[in-house]
Design a protein around this motif. Structure first.
Motif, PDB file in Angstrom:
ATOM      1  N   ALA A   1       0.824  -1.215   0.000  1.00 45.48           N
ATOM      2  CA  ALA A   1       0.000   0.000   0.000  1.00 45.48           C
ATOM      3  C   ALA A   1       0.856   1.262   0.000  1.00 45.48           C
ATOM      4  CB  ALA A   1      -0.927   0.012   1.218  1.00 45.48           C
ATOM      5  N   LEU A   2       1.957   1.220   0.718  1.00 41.54           N
ATOM      6  CA  LEU A   2       2.783   2.421   0.866  1.00 41.54           C
ATOM      7  C   LEU A   2       3.792   2.611  -0.261  1.00 41.54           C
ATOM      8  CD1 LEU A   2       3.280   2.178   4.706  1.00 41.54           C
ATOM      9  CD2 LEU A   2       1.947   3.920   3.475  1.00 41.54           C
TER      10      LEU A   2
ATOM     11  N   ASP B   1       0.735   2.231  -6.100  1.00 39.71           N
ATOM     12  CA  ASP B   1      -0.569   2.882  -6.208  1.00 39.71           C
ATOM     13  C   ASP B   1      -1.684   1.873  -6.455  1.00 39.71           C
ATOM     14  OD1 ASP B   1       0.438   5.474  -5.808  1.00 39.71           O
ATOM     15  OD2 ASP B   1       0.983   5.641  -7.929  1.00 39.71           O
TER      16      ASP B   1
ATOM     17  N   TRP C   1      -5.125   3.983  -3.530  1.00 41.30           N
ATOM     18  CA  TRP C   1      -4.603   2.667  -3.843  1.00 41.30           C
ATOM     19  C   TRP C   1      -5.752   1.866  -4.446  1.00 41.30           C
ATOM     20  CZ3 TRP C   1      -4.913  -2.585  -3.080  1.00 41.30           C
ATOM     21  CH2 TRP C   1      -3.763  -3.309  -3.383  1.00 41.30           C
TER      22      TRP C   1
ATOM     23  N   LYS D   1      -4.593   4.765   1.005  1.00 40.55           N
ATOM     24  CA  LYS D   1      -3.546   3.843   1.456  1.00 40.55           C
ATOM     25  C   LYS D   1      -3.790   3.443   2.918  1.00 40.55           C
ATOM     26  CE  LYS D   1      -0.359   5.168  -2.082  1.00 40.55           C
ATOM     27  NZ  LYS D   1       0.869   4.590  -2.552  1.00 40.55           N
TER      28      LYS D   1
ATOM     29  N   THR E   1      -6.325   0.746   2.867  1.00 34.64           N
ATOM     30  CA  THR E   1      -5.719  -0.501   2.397  1.00 34.64           C
ATOM     31  C   THR E   1      -4.996  -1.197   3.544  1.00 34.64           C
ATOM     32  OG1 THR E   1      -5.473   0.428   0.183  1.00 34.64           O
ATOM     33  CG2 THR E   1      -4.136  -1.519   0.701  1.00 34.64           C
TER      34      THR E   1
END
Length: 186
Positions: A79-80, A83, A130, A144, A147
Motif C-alpha cells: 500500500a505504501l 498505487d 490505492w 492507502k 488498504t
C-alpha cells in the motif's frame, strides 16, 4: 499580537499536526505488531502433515489459507510503495513452503517489511489512493490508510478461519485478544 507571536502560534499548530499524524502511524504500528504476534502463534501450530486438508470442498486447503495469512502483512508495504495492484498483470502466486518454519519466516519477513515502510510513512502518504483491480474491473478503491486497515482486518478474518480449521483438527487454539477454551493466558 506581534508577528513573532503569530509565527510561534503557526509553529505550534504545525507541531500539533505532526504529532497527530504520528499518532495515527504509531497506532497502526502497534496494531500491526499485535496482529503479527497473535498470527505467529497460530501459524506456528499449523500441522504440515495436514497441509492438503480442507474442512469442506469449497474451502481453501490448510496450506493455502496459512500462506495467505502469512502474506497479508505484505499489503502494508504494498500500500505504501505502490498505487495499486492488478491481478490481471500480476496474478497471485502462492509462495512455496515445505513446513511450518517456512510459514513463520514468510510472516516475519512481511511483517518487518510492512513495519519498515510504515515507520517511514507520513499522513500524506496514508491519504494517497490505492486501487485493486482485475484488468479494467476495479475491485477496491481505497486510501492507502484504508488498504492498511483492510489488510489488518483480513488478517483477523482469515486467522479466525484458521482457528476453525485447527479446532476441527482437534488442535488446541491459542488465545487471541484474550483467553481461548484451550489457552487461559490473557
Amino acid at each position: 499580537m506581534s508577528i513573532a507571536d503569530l509565527l510561534l502560534m503557526e509553529l505550534h499548530a504545525a507541531e500539533k499536526t505532526k504529532q497527530k499524524n504520528m499518532e495515527i502511524i504509531n497506532a497502526l504500528l502497534k496494531e500491526l505488531e499485535a496482529e503479527f504476534n497473535i498470527t505467529k502463534k497460530f501459524l506456528a501450530i499449523v500441522p504440515a502433515e495436514k497441509f492438503d486438508w480442507a474442512p469442506h470442498e469449497k474451502s481453501m486447503k490448510l496450506k493455502s489459507l496459512a500462506v495467505h495469512i502469512a502474506d497479508l502483512p505484505s499489503w502494508v508495504s504494498l500500500a505504501l510503495t505502490t498505487d495499486g495492484l492488478d491481478f490481471e498483470t500480476a496474478p497471485y502466486v502462492e509462495k512455496p513452503i515445505e513446513n511450518v518454519g517456512d510459514l513463520v519466516k514468510i510472516l516475519e519477513e512481511n511483517y518487518n517489511e510492512g513495519k519498515t515502510e510504515l515507520k517511514k510513512a507520513t499522513e500524506e502518504d496514508l491519504n494517497g489512493r490505492w486501487i485493486l483491480r482485475m484488468g479494467k474491473q476495479v475491485l477496491a478503491d481505497y486510501s492507502k490508510y484504508e488498504t492498511i486497515r483492510h489488510s489488518l482486518s483480513q488478517t483477523t478474518h482469515h486467522r479466525a478461519q484458521l482457528g476453525v480449521y485447527l479446532r476441527l483438527l482437534d488442535i488446541p487454539i491459542p488465545g487471541s485478544y484474550g483467553p481461548s477454551a484451550d489457552d487461559q493466558n490473557f
